[in-house]
Design a protein around this motif. Structure first.
Motif, PDB file in Angstrom:
ATOM      1  N   ARG A 175      27.990  47.669  49.997  1.00 25.51           N
ATOM      2  CA  ARG A 175      28.583  48.511  48.962  1.00 25.51           C
ATOM      3  C   ARG A 175      29.845  47.881  48.368  1.00 25.51           C
ATOM      4  NH1 ARG A 175      30.555  53.072  51.835  1.00 25.51           N
ATOM      5  NH2 ARG A 175      32.402  51.797  52.018  1.00 25.51           N
ATOM      6  N   ASP A 176      30.769  47.483  49.220  1.00 24.98           N
ATOM      7  CA  ASP A 176      32.101  47.094  48.762  1.00 24.98           C
ATOM      8  C   ASP A 176      32.239  45.626  48.372  1.00 24.98           C
ATOM      9  OD1 ASP A 176      32.850  49.715  49.307  1.00 24.98           O
ATOM     10  OD2 ASP A 176      33.554  49.209  51.325  1.00 24.98           O
ATOM     11  N   HIS A 177      31.598  44.753  49.107  1.00 28.77           N
ATOM     12  CA  HIS A 177      31.796  43.321  48.880  1.00 28.77           C
ATOM     13  C   HIS A 177      30.679  42.679  48.073  1.00 28.77           C
ATOM     14  CE1 HIS A 177      35.299  43.397  51.447  1.00 28.77           C
ATOM     15  NE2 HIS A 177      34.587  44.030  52.358  1.00 28.77           N
ATOM     16  N   LEU A 178      29.447  43.084  48.348  1.00 29.36           N
ATOM     17  CA  LEU A 178      28.311  42.484  47.645  1.00 29.36           C
ATOM     18  C   LEU A 178      27.880  43.292  46.430  1.00 29.36           C
ATOM     19  CD1 LEU A 178      26.226  41.356  50.744  1.00 29.36           C
ATOM     20  CD2 LEU A 178      27.799  40.011  49.355  1.00 29.36           C
ATOM     21  N   LYS A 179      28.469  44.481  46.267  1.00 33.09           N
ATOM     22  CA  LYS A 179      28.161  45.357  45.126  1.00 33.09           C
ATOM     23  C   LYS A 179      26.656  45.604  45.006  1.00 33.09           C
ATOM     24  CE  LYS A 179      32.511  45.273  44.011  1.00 33.09           C
ATOM     25  NZ  LYS A 179      33.359  46.081  44.841  1.00 33.09           N
ATOM     26  N   ASP A 180      26.039  45.897  46.144  1.00 34.53           N
ATOM     27  CA  ASP A 180      24.593  46.146  46.208  1.00 34.53           C
ATOM     28  C   ASP A 180      24.354  47.525  46.813  1.00 34.53           C
ATOM     29  OD1 ASP A 180      21.843  46.093  46.459  1.00 34.53           O
ATOM     30  OD2 ASP A 180      21.788  44.126  47.445  1.00 34.53           O
ATOM     31  N   PRO A 181      24.509  48.582  46.009  1.00 36.47           N
ATOM     32  CA  PRO A 181      24.351  49.928  46.563  1.00 36.47           C
ATOM     33  C   PRO A 181      22.942  50.212  47.070  1.00 36.47           C
ATOM     34  CG  PRO A 181      24.606  50.022  44.178  1.00 36.47           C
ATOM     35  CD  PRO A 181      24.858  48.604  44.600  1.00 36.47           C
ATOM     36  N   ALA A 182      21.932  49.605  46.465  1.00 28.47           N
ATOM     37  CA  ALA A 182      20.563  49.828  46.928  1.00 28.47           C
ATOM     38  C   ALA A 182      20.391  49.334  48.368  1.00 28.47           C
ATOM     39  CB  ALA A 182      19.561  49.151  46.002  1.00 28.47           C
ATOM     40  N   ALA A 183      20.958  48.191  48.681  1.00 26.20           N
ATOM     41  CA  ALA A 183      20.873  47.672  50.051  1.00 26.20           C
ATOM     42  C   ALA A 183      21.668  48.557  51.010  1.00 26.20           C
ATOM     43  CB  ALA A 183      21.379  46.236  50.107  1.00 26.20           C
ATOM     44  N   ALA A 184      22.822  49.038  50.560  1.00 31.63           N
ATOM     45  CA  ALA A 184      23.620  49.944  51.404  1.00 31.63           C
ATOM     46  C   ALA A 184      22.851  51.215  51.698  1.00 31.63           C
ATOM     47  CB  ALA A 184      24.944  50.270  50.714  1.00 31.63           C
ATOM     48  N   ILE A 185      22.191  51.761  50.688  1.00 30.75           N
ATOM     49  CA  ILE A 185      21.394  52.976  50.867  1.00 30.75           C
ATOM     50  C   ILE A 185      20.269  52.728  51.857  1.00 30.75           C
ATOM     51  CG2 ILE A 185      19.730  54.467  49.682  1.00 30.75           C
ATOM     52  CD1 ILE A 185      21.710  54.427  47.278  1.00 30.75           C
ATOM     53  N   GLU A 186      19.621  51.598  51.760  1.00 30.18           N
ATOM     54  CA  GLU A 186      18.510  51.291  52.682  1.00 30.18           C
ATOM     55  C   GLU A 186      18.993  51.219  54.128  1.00 30.18           C
ATOM     56  OE1 GLU A 186      14.882  50.881  54.179  1.00 30.18           O
ATOM     57  OE2 GLU A 186      15.363  51.411  52.111  1.00 30.18           O
ATOM     58  N   VAL A 187      20.122  50.565  54.353  1.00 31.00           N
ATOM     59  CA  VAL A 187      20.673  50.475  55.716  1.00 31.00           C
ATOM     60  C   VAL A 187      21.004  51.875  56.245  1.00 31.00           C
ATOM     61  CG1 VAL A 187      22.637  49.656  57.074  1.00 31.00           C
ATOM     62  CG2 VAL A 187      21.540  48.128  55.439  1.00 31.00           C
ATOM     63  N   LEU A 188      21.603  52.688  55.396  1.00 29.66           N
ATOM     64  CA  LEU A 188      21.961  54.042  55.830  1.00 29.66           C
ATOM     65  C   LEU A 188      20.723  54.909  56.054  1.00 29.66           C
ATOM     66  CD1 LEU A 188      25.061  54.572  53.547  1.00 29.66           C
ATOM     67  CD2 LEU A 188      25.067  54.306  56.032  1.00 29.66           C
ATOM     68  N   ARG A 189      19.691  54.719  55.252  1.00 30.73           N
ATOM     69  CA  ARG A 189      18.428  55.457  55.477  1.00 30.73           C
ATOM     70  C   ARG A 189      17.860  55.124  56.857  1.00 30.73           C
ATOM     71  NH1 ARG A 189      16.522  58.197  51.148  1.00 30.73           N
ATOM     72  NH2 ARG A 189      16.980  57.359  49.100  1.00 30.73           N
ATOM     73  N   GLU A 190      17.879  53.846  57.206  1.00 25.44           N
ATOM     74  CA  GLU A 190      17.384  53.436  58.522  1.00 25.44           C
ATOM     75  C   GLU A 190      18.211  54.080  59.630  1.00 25.44           C
ATOM     76  OE1 GLU A 190      17.380  49.166  58.563  1.00 25.44           O
ATOM     77  OE2 GLU A 190      15.903  49.048  56.943  1.00 25.44           O
ATOM     78  N   LEU A 191      19.518  54.113  59.452  1.00 26.58           N
ATOM     79  CA  LEU A 191      20.390  54.738  60.445  1.00 26.58           C
ATOM     80  C   LEU A 191      20.058  56.222  60.572  1.00 26.58           C
ATOM     81  CD1 LEU A 191      24.238  54.295  60.610  1.00 26.58           C
ATOM     82  CD2 LEU A 191      23.139  56.444  61.105  1.00 26.58           C
ATOM     83  N   LEU A 192      19.868  56.899  59.441  1.00 25.64           N
ATOM     84  CA  LEU A 192      19.611  58.338  59.462  1.00 25.64           C
ATOM     85  C   LEU A 192      18.220  58.680  59.990  1.00 25.64           C
ATOM     86  CD1 LEU A 192      21.431  59.313  56.163  1.00 25.64           C
ATOM     87  CD2 LEU A 192      22.069  59.983  58.497  1.00 25.64           C
ATOM     88  N   GLU A 193      17.301  57.731  59.991  1.00 28.16           N
ATOM     89  CA  GLU A 193      16.004  57.968  60.623  1.00 28.16           C
ATOM     90  C   GLU A 193      16.166  58.119  62.126  1.00 28.16           C
ATOM     91  OE1 GLU A 193      13.194  54.943  59.594  1.00 28.16           O
ATOM     92  OE2 GLU A 193      13.262  55.457  57.468  1.00 28.16           O
ATOM     93  N   VAL A 194      17.106  57.376  62.694  1.00 27.41           N
ATOM     94  CA  VAL A 194      17.349  57.404  64.132  1.00 27.41           C
ATOM     95  C   VAL A 194      18.319  58.525  64.500  1.00 27.41           C
ATOM     96  CG1 VAL A 194      18.215  56.065  66.099  1.00 27.41           C
ATOM     97  CG2 VAL A 194      16.900  54.936  64.299  1.00 27.41           C
TER      98      VAL A 194
END
Length: 70
Positions: free
Chosen positions: A15-34
């Motif tokens: 989100r902050d350094h690579l400016k890739d919100p889609a990738a940030a969302i994907e990582v958080l989705r994986e976390l929220l699955e668990v």
């Protein structure tokens, strides 16, 4: 669960350094699955959705955050 801090950090980097919100969302989705009630991840998802003007998605994550806090 031991990956949670790493996933949160990775999402922040996307989100902050690579400016890739889609990738940030994907990582958080994986976390929220668990860990579906993880407050920090829910808040981060809501913020990302608001930044992207995904109002309905943000509303859903905020509702989940409210339920997790109760």
């Amino acid at each position: 669960p031991t990956r949670v801090p790493l996933q949160l950090e990775l999402a922040a980097i996307y989100r902050d350094h690579l400016k890739d919100p889609a990738a940030a969302i994907e990582v958080l989705r994986e976390l929220l699955e668990v860990e579906p009630g993880h407050r920090q991840a829910l808040a981060a998802m809501a913020d990302l959705c608001l930044d992207q003007r995904r109002w309905w998605d943000a509303e859903g994550f905020l509702a989940r955050l409210t339920a997790a806090a109760a």
